[in-house]
Write a protein that holds these residues in place. Sequence first.
Motif, PDB file in Angstrom:
ATOM      1  N   UNK A  25      -0.711  15.074   8.667  1.00 20.71           N
ATOM      2  CA  UNK A  25      -1.774  14.103   8.905  1.00 20.71           C
ATOM      3  C   UNK A  25      -2.973  14.283   7.976  1.00 20.71           C
ATOM      4  N   UNK A  26      -2.856  15.180   7.003  1.00 17.31           N
ATOM      5  CA  UNK A  26      -3.885  15.279   5.973  1.00 17.31           C
ATOM      6  C   UNK A  26      -3.819  14.103   4.989  1.00 17.31           C
ATOM      7  N   UNK A  27      -2.665  13.448   4.944  1.00 16.03           N
ATOM      8  CA  UNK A  27      -2.510  12.322   4.025  1.00 16.03           C
ATOM      9  C   UNK A  27      -2.287  11.029   4.775  1.00 16.03           C
ATOM     10  N   UNK A  28      -2.289   9.914   4.074  1.00 15.71           N
ATOM     11  CA  UNK A  28      -2.203   8.608   4.742  1.00 15.71           C
ATOM     12  C   UNK A  28      -0.785   8.150   5.062  1.00 15.71           C
ATOM     13  N   UNK A  29       0.239   8.799   4.489  1.00 12.65           N
ATOM     14  CA  UNK A  29       1.593   8.258   4.620  1.00 12.65           C
ATOM     15  C   UNK A  29       2.090   8.288   6.060  1.00 12.65           C
ATOM     16  N   UNK A  30       1.851   9.387   6.781  1.00 11.93           N
ATOM     17  CA  UNK A  30       2.335   9.434   8.163  1.00 11.93           C
ATOM     18  C   UNK A  30       1.635   8.385   9.012  1.00 11.93           C
ATOM     19  N   UNK A  31       0.378   8.065   8.679  1.00 17.54           N
ATOM     20  CA  UNK A  31      -0.337   7.019   9.409  1.00 17.54           C
ATOM     21  C   UNK A  31       0.289   5.653   9.122  1.00 17.54           C
ATOM     22  N   UNK A  32       0.626   5.387   7.856  1.00 19.42           N
ATOM     23  CA  UNK A  32       1.298   4.136   7.506  1.00 19.42           C
ATOM     24  C   UNK A  32       2.647   4.036   8.216  1.00 19.42           C
ATOM     25  N   UNK A  33       3.344   5.150   8.286  1.00 20.06           N
ATOM     26  CA  UNK A  33       4.665   5.204   8.936  1.00 20.06           C
ATOM     27  C   UNK A  33       4.538   4.870  10.425  1.00 20.06           C
ATOM     28  N   UNK A  34       3.545   5.478  11.095  1.00 17.18           N
ATOM     29  CA  UNK A  34       3.315   5.194  12.514  1.00 17.18           C
ATOM     30  C   UNK A  34       2.925   3.733  12.730  1.00 17.18           C
ATOM     31  N   UNK A  35       2.002   3.258  11.899  1.00 15.58           N
ATOM     32  CA  UNK A  35       1.493   1.903  12.092  1.00 15.58           C
ATOM     33  C   UNK A  35       2.559   0.839  11.857  1.00 15.58           C
ATOM     34  N   UNK A  36       3.482   1.137  10.964  1.00 14.82           N
ATOM     35  CA  UNK A  36       4.502   0.139  10.610  1.00 14.82           C
ATOM     36  C   UNK A  36       5.474  -0.131  11.742  1.00 14.82           C
TER      37      UNK A  36
ATOM     38  N   UNK B 167       0.833  -1.206   0.000  1.00 14.24           N
ATOM     39  CA  UNK B 167       0.000   0.000   0.000  1.00 14.24           C
ATOM     40  C   UNK B 167       0.868   1.257   0.000  1.00 14.24           C
ATOM     41  N   UNK B 168       1.900   1.280   0.827  1.00 16.35           N
ATOM     42  CA  UNK B 168       2.784   2.442   0.871  1.00 16.35           C
ATOM     43  C   UNK B 168       3.505   2.628  -0.458  1.00 16.35           C
ATOM     44  N   UNK B 169       3.910   1.529  -1.064  1.00 16.30           N
ATOM     45  CA  UNK B 169       4.593   1.576  -2.356  1.00 16.30           C
ATOM     46  C   UNK B 169       3.676   2.173  -3.426  1.00 16.30           C
ATOM     47  N   UNK B 170       2.425   1.745  -3.439  1.00 12.46           N
ATOM     48  CA  UNK B 170       1.496   2.251  -4.444  1.00 12.46           C
ATOM     49  C   UNK B 170       1.265   3.742  -4.273  1.00 12.46           C
ATOM     50  N   UNK B 171       1.151   4.187  -3.003  1.00 11.52           N
ATOM     51  CA  UNK B 171       0.964   5.616  -2.749  1.00 11.52           C
ATOM     52  C   UNK B 171       2.184   6.417  -3.198  1.00 11.52           C
TER      53      UNK B 171
ATOM     54  N   UNK C  60       8.192   2.308   4.218  1.00 10.69           N
ATOM     55  CA  UNK C  60       7.401   3.466   4.649  1.00 10.69           C
ATOM     56  C   UNK C  60       8.295   4.668   4.905  1.00 10.69           C
ATOM     57  N   UNK C  61       9.519   4.429   5.350  1.00 10.42           N
ATOM     58  CA  UNK C  61      10.438   5.542   5.563  1.00 10.42           C
ATOM     59  C   UNK C  61      10.801   6.205   4.237  1.00 10.42           C
ATOM     60  N   UNK C  62      11.038   5.397   3.224  1.00  7.64           N
ATOM     61  CA  UNK C  62      11.336   5.947   1.896  1.00  7.64           C
ATOM     62  C   UNK C  62      10.104   6.633   1.301  1.00  7.64           C
ATOM     63  N   UNK C  63       8.916   6.110   1.614  1.00 10.17           N
ATOM     64  CA  UNK C  63       7.695   6.756   1.124  1.00 10.17           C
ATOM     65  C   UNK C  63       7.565   8.154   1.717  1.00 10.17           C
ATOM     66  N   UNK C  64       7.867   8.298   3.007  1.00 14.77           N
ATOM     67  CA  UNK C  64       7.864   9.621   3.634  1.00 14.77           C
ATOM     68  C   UNK C  64       8.854  10.531   2.919  1.00 14.77           C
ATOM     69  N   UNK C  65      10.046  10.001   2.610  1.00 12.01           N
ATOM     70  CA  UNK C  65      11.069  10.803   1.954  1.00 12.01           C
ATOM     71  C   UNK C  65      10.620  11.257   0.571  1.00 12.01           C
ATOM     72  N   UNK C  66       9.958  10.368  -0.141  1.00 16.27           N
ATOM     73  CA  UNK C  66       9.474  10.713  -1.482  1.00 16.27           C
ATOM     74  C   UNK C  66       8.393  11.790  -1.408  1.00 16.27           C
ATOM     75  N   UNK C  67       7.537  11.696  -0.415  1.00 16.80           N
ATOM     76  CA  UNK C  67       6.487  12.701  -0.234  1.00 16.80           C
ATOM     77  C   UNK C  67       7.057  14.021   0.273  1.00 16.80           C
TER      78      UNK C  67
END
Length: 386
Positions: A348-359, A259-263, A334-341
């Motif tokens: 917290x308007x987007x889902x990536x920080x939530x994925x990062x926390x949950x992971x 999911x993080x990769x797709x985002x 998820x860490x790289x996804x944060x970096x890309x974003x």
Amino acid sequence: MDFKLSSEQEMLVESVRSFVEKELLPYEEEVDRADTISPELSAQIRERALAAGFYAFNMPEEVGGGGLDYLSQALIERELSKCSWALHVFVARPSKILMACRGQQIEDYLLPCVRGEKIDCFALTEPGAGSDANSIKTRAVRDGDDFLLNGAKHFISHAGHADFAIVFAVTDTYDYKGRQRNKVTAFLVDSDAPGLTIRRGPKCVSNRGYHTFEMFFDDCRVPANKVLGEVDKGWDVANAWLTAGRVMVAANCVGQAQRAMQAALQWSADRQQFGQAIGNYQGVSFKLADMATEIQAAELLTLHAAWKMDQGSMTDGDAGMAKLFASEVLGRVVDEAVQIYGGMGLMDEGPIERMWRNARIERIWEGTSEIQRHIISRELLRPLMN
């Protein structure tokens, strides 16, 4: 080896994916922000999972469960995990330990859990006994036809929703190479049992809305007929479930990483900087290549472990490798996804920080990365050091 999924497995994956998109994901942000899930929503998810045939998919067909092989179970876990645990936990997977139920226990605990009438939780971890489960202090002392339990548990997931807990307590000790070791017994303890207090534990940043609880036993009286399995043989009923559980956690990690990769992939195609999509820059595109490669490796390792479980040949090391690698791949992805974003990855308007926390919790629960490395290395060395 044939890596192709059967047509039935492909249909199963599509059905679960559709269920997640329709019944779970629309509520994820709301539940995360509120850090709670309403009784109405949890009941709705349970009812729709029952109607869709996904409820208790991990349990054998002879007791009313899905009767699915472990590979199919891993595929379902992969898809469910694309939503927070706070929601997909209500597509219940009763503890397989309940297959140790005998006599009236089957009617009182096992079958109601499979039918969605009762919810169980697993109570092993204690404040002083996390990775070293054998050092638990909760004790059960025989008192006539009952046992009296005294002690405390913490980090007990979902206990606030559970009708009963599968509680592990010390019932005797024995000498092992000059050291005292515990003999442990598993008990079925109703949540309203006299002498049991359940309260919300510390707040966790991962999977908001999916809470852990503390349990306190103060001369909690449990009838002897609620011993699960045999007295002093609690590890016998626990070990098979714990090992299989690590493979399913690995599958959860693969799904979250996908999911993080797709985002991140979509963001890389849409986000424009210096007149072009950021995915055109090697600094971003090479990250995507590494993420995709690691995710595929984690998925293959996980599904291979599940396949070996179906063949009856999986070892603790196999399960440990899957859990270790998939959870650490998820952390990197998820860490790289944060970096890309960039900055938006932490908003917290987007889902990536939530994925990062949950992971982050995945490298801790069901056995830390350090414990998995211990299990793997011990298995490798054992034949050479006997």
